[in-house]
Design a protein around this motif. Structure first.
Motif, mmCIF file in Angstrom:
data_model
loop_
_atom_site.group_PDB
_atom_site.id
_atom_site.type_symbol
_atom_site.label_atom_id
_atom_site.label_comp_id
_atom_site.label_asym_id
_atom_site.label_seq_id
_atom_site.Cartn_x
_atom_site.Cartn_y
_atom_site.Cartn_z
ATOM 1 N N GLU A 43 0.828 -1.201 0.000
ATOM 2 C CA GLU A 43 0.000 0.000 0.000
ATOM 3 C C GLU A 43 0.862 1.251 0.000
ATOM 4 O OE1 GLU A 43 -3.282 2.572 0.163
ATOM 5 O OE2 GLU A 43 -3.011 0.494 -0.508
ATOM 6 N N TRP A 44 1.961 1.231 0.763
ATOM 7 C CA TRP A 44 2.888 2.366 0.785
ATOM 8 C C TRP A 44 3.496 2.599 -0.595
ATOM 9 C CZ3 TRP A 44 8.335 2.362 0.215
ATOM 10 C CH2 TRP A 44 8.948 3.583 0.519
ATOM 11 N N ARG A 45 3.893 1.503 -1.262
ATOM 12 C CA ARG A 45 4.457 1.632 -2.606
ATOM 13 C C ARG A 45 3.419 2.164 -3.592
ATOM 14 N NH1 ARG A 45 9.052 -1.437 -4.017
ATOM 15 N NH2 ARG A 45 8.585 -0.675 -6.116
ATOM 16 N N ARG A 46 2.180 1.696 -3.440
ATOM 17 C CA ARG A 46 1.131 2.142 -4.355
ATOM 18 C C ARG A 46 0.866 3.634 -4.199
ATOM 19 N NH1 ARG A 46 -3.864 3.530 -4.225
ATOM 20 N NH2 ARG A 46 -4.023 3.126 -1.987
ATOM 21 N N ARG A 47 0.766 4.100 -2.943
ATOM 22 C CA ARG A 47 0.529 5.526 -2.726
ATOM 23 C C ARG A 47 1.686 6.368 -3.212
ATOM 24 N NH1 ARG A 47 -0.938 3.975 2.563
ATOM 25 N NH2 ARG A 47 0.906 5.084 3.328
ATOM 26 N N ALA A 48 2.906 5.874 -3.015
ATOM 27 C CA ALA A 48 4.073 6.632 -3.460
ATOM 28 C C ALA A 48 4.108 6.759 -4.980
ATOM 29 C CB ALA A 48 5.355 5.963 -2.964
ATOM 30 N N GLU A 49 3.646 5.728 -5.692
ATOM 31 C CA GLU A 49 3.627 5.782 -7.146
ATOM 32 C C GLU A 49 2.512 6.681 -7.655
ATOM 33 O OE1 GLU A 49 3.301 1.762 -8.312
ATOM 34 O OE2 GLU A 49 5.379 1.222 -7.782
ATOM 35 N N GLU A 50 1.340 6.628 -6.982
ATOM 36 C CA GLU A 50 0.214 7.443 -7.417
ATOM 37 C C GLU A 50 0.427 8.923 -7.109
ATOM 38 O OE1 GLU A 50 -3.216 5.856 -5.545
ATOM 39 O OE2 GLU A 50 -3.331 4.081 -6.853
ATOM 40 N N ARG A 51 1.016 9.212 -5.941
ATOM 41 C CA ARG A 51 1.284 10.591 -5.542
ATOM 42 C C ARG A 51 2.641 10.646 -4.862
ATOM 43 N NH1 ARG A 51 0.212 13.855 -0.900
ATOM 44 N NH2 ARG A 51 -0.011 16.054 -1.446
ATOM 45 N N PRO A 52 3.705 10.796 -5.650
ATOM 46 C CA PRO A 52 5.049 10.708 -5.082
ATOM 47 C C PRO A 52 5.393 11.817 -4.104
ATOM 48 C CG PRO A 52 5.113 11.427 -7.374
ATOM 49 C CD PRO A 52 3.714 11.017 -7.097
ATOM 50 N N GLY A 53 4.685 12.932 -4.167
ATOM 51 C CA GLY A 53 4.989 14.036 -3.260
ATOM 52 C C GLY A 53 6.119 14.899 -3.795
ATOM 53 N N ARG A 54 6.224 16.087 -3.249
ATOM 54 C CA ARG A 54 7.283 17.009 -3.663
ATOM 55 C C ARG A 54 7.773 17.796 -2.459
ATOM 56 N NH1 ARG A 54 5.681 22.310 -4.244
ATOM 57 N NH2 ARG A 54 3.470 22.707 -3.801
ATOM 58 N N THR A 227 8.532 15.331 2.008
ATOM 59 C CA THR A 227 7.674 15.862 0.954
ATOM 60 C C THR A 227 6.349 16.302 1.550
ATOM 61 O OG1 THR A 227 6.636 13.737 0.443
ATOM 62 C CG2 THR A 227 8.725 14.239 -0.677
ATOM 63 N N ASP A 228 5.543 16.972 0.748
ATOM 64 C CA ASP A 228 4.229 17.381 1.244
ATOM 65 C C ASP A 228 3.382 16.169 1.612
ATOM 66 O OD1 ASP A 228 4.011 16.532 -1.378
ATOM 67 O OD2 ASP A 228 2.783 18.219 -2.045
ATOM 68 N N ARG A 229 3.549 15.073 0.886
ATOM 69 C CA ARG A 229 2.821 13.847 1.227
ATOM 70 C C ARG A 229 3.313 13.285 2.561
ATOM 71 N NH1 ARG A 229 3.625 8.371 0.488
ATOM 72 N NH2 ARG A 229 5.577 8.752 -0.594
ATOM 73 N N ASP A 230 4.635 13.336 2.794
ATOM 74 C CA ASP A 230 5.178 12.862 4.068
ATOM 75 C C ASP A 230 4.614 13.660 5.237
ATOM 76 O OD1 ASP A 230 6.825 10.993 2.802
ATOM 77 O OD2 ASP A 230 8.456 12.430 2.573
ATOM 78 N N ALA A 231 4.566 14.990 5.089
ATOM 79 C CA ALA A 231 4.070 15.839 6.178
ATOM 80 C C ALA A 231 2.610 15.551 6.476
ATOM 81 C CB ALA A 231 4.268 17.301 5.817
ATOM 82 N N ALA A 232 1.802 15.368 5.422
ATOM 83 C CA ALA A 232 0.385 15.080 5.624
ATOM 84 C C ALA A 232 0.199 13.741 6.322
ATOM 85 C CB ALA A 232 -0.346 15.094 4.284
ATOM 86 N N GLU A 233 0.977 12.731 5.940
ATOM 87 C CA GLU A 233 0.863 11.420 6.556
ATOM 88 C C GLU A 233 1.393 11.431 7.988
ATOM 89 O OE1 GLU A 233 2.800 8.617 4.052
ATOM 90 O OE2 GLU A 233 1.189 8.594 2.544
ATOM 91 N N LEU A 234 2.405 12.259 8.240
ATOM 92 C CA LEU A 234 3.034 12.288 9.553
ATOM 93 C C LEU A 234 2.026 12.683 10.628
ATOM 94 C CD1 LEU A 234 5.950 11.798 10.589
ATOM 95 C CD2 LEU A 234 6.259 14.279 10.561
ATOM 96 N N ILE A 235 1.268 13.752 10.388
ATOM 97 C CA ILE A 235 0.347 14.217 11.427
ATOM 98 C C ILE A 235 -0.890 13.326 11.529
ATOM 99 C CG2 ILE A 235 1.148 16.583 11.105
ATOM 100 C CD1 ILE A 235 -1.508 17.198 9.736
ATOM 101 N N ARG A 236 -1.140 12.524 10.524
ATOM 102 C CA ARG A 236 -2.306 11.634 10.551
ATOM 103 C C ARG A 236 -1.972 10.237 11.068
ATOM 104 N NH1 ARG A 236 -2.856 15.436 6.861
ATOM 105 N NH2 ARG A 236 -4.930 16.250 6.340
#
Length: 316
Positions: A43-54, A227-236
């Motif tokens: 699931e982590w790999r799938r999300r990273a491919e769909e939205r790699p973040g910046r 990345t912005d995706r990392d920050a969003a996942e971190l607080i959640r």
């Protein structure tokens, strides 16, 4: 997973490149846990491919100014050789910490020392009522259980009464290092930290202040640069995350501003390897905006980098 379940080599055949072995577990529970790890990783790999973040850019970041400040500070403190958090690392003063964070667009709420009642009153008038009165000595900092913080002091009489109470409760002002600070809006108290891990490099951490992080270890981590995706996942990803999003009818807080703060701290650590530690605590996340009430930064000459950057698992 399909390959792992394929038929094994014939008995006696040596295992080599391209050969497949069937995993074996002594109990079904361990096999289930292993499959859960596989599913989470997929699931982590799938999300990273769909939205790699910046890694976002911020126009107000002064990287060159911060680098100049760091060089001056290391020279002024006579720091020569060090490793992350080693004996030669230096913890910056409050003023130097605030100046360095300001280079990255991070403001710390003003606080002035209050060594005596008259100084406390003068500080409050300078900052503007209402104010907070609190100790900053290391053994008292972030000890809400002691009742050593007075909030919403709206005038001189309240401030002087609070000063007398804290002096009687905690000890001499010279030992407690009392400060007067501007009041911040109510919100959720959080903690943002960054440090150098010997194996992984720079790591960004997040949690809610107090018992969730100190007692329960409810803290999330990610590698720098985030990345912005990392920050969003971190607080959640912390268990107490619902408190940020309107738990039991409470108003949601400004998680967008919180994510931006995490990204700015990540940039500071990534741009300047001399920053071997950063602690922002508490960070109050209100309905609109964030307020950093306390911060500290540790500097040391850049540690040796044996790892070129964030690690990734190979694709099979």
């Amino acid at each position: 997973l399909a390959e792992a379940l394929a038929a094994p080599p014939e008995d006696g055949a040596p295992a080599g490149p391209g050969s497949v072995r069937v995993p074996a577990y002594p109990a079904a529970e361990r096999a289930a846990r292993a499959l859960a790890h596989v599913a989470r990783y997929a699931e982590w790999r799938r999300r990273a491919e769909e939205r790699p973040g910046r890694v976002p850019e911020y126009e107000d970041i002064d990287e060159a100014g911060a680098a100049a400040d760091i060089e001056v500070l290391l020279t002024a403190h006579g720091v020569a050789e060090s490793g992350p958090g080693g004996p030669h690392a230096v913890t910056l003063s409050a003023a130097d910490t605030q100046r360095l964070l300001a280079r990255y667009g991070i403001a710390v709420l003003p606080a002035l020392p209050a060594p005596d009642p008259d100084a406390a009153v003068a500080a409050a008038h300078r900052l503007g009522f209402p104010v907070a009165l609190k100790p900053t000595a290391p053994h008292l900092r972030h000890r809400a259980d002691l009742g050593g913080v007075r909030l919403d002091l709206g005038g001189e009489a309240e401030l002087l009464r609070a000063y007398s109470e804290l002096t009687e409760l905690l000890g001499k002002p010279s030992e407690t290092r009392l400060v007067v600070q501007s009041m911040a809006p109510r919100g959720v108290d959080t903690v943002v930290r960054a440090a150098i891990d010997p194996a992984a490099g720079a790591v960004l951490s997040f949690g809610l202040a107090g018992a969730p992080s100190l007692l329960l270890g409810d803290t999330a981590h990610c590698l720098v640069p985030a990345t912005d995706r990392d920050a969003a996942e971190l607080i959640r990803s912390v268990r107490t995350a619902p408190l940020l999003f309107g738990w039991r009818g409470a108003a949601p807080v400004d998680t967008g501003a919180l994510e931006e703060l995490l990204l700015r701290v990540s940039r500071l650590m990534d741009d300047h390897p001399e920053v071997v530690g950063a602690d922002l605590e508490p960070v109050i996340v209100a309905q609109h905006g964030i307020h950093v009430l306390g911060a500290s930064i540790r500097l040391a000459p850049p540690p040796p980098r044996g790892d070129p950057g964030p690690r990734s698992l190979p694709a099979y």
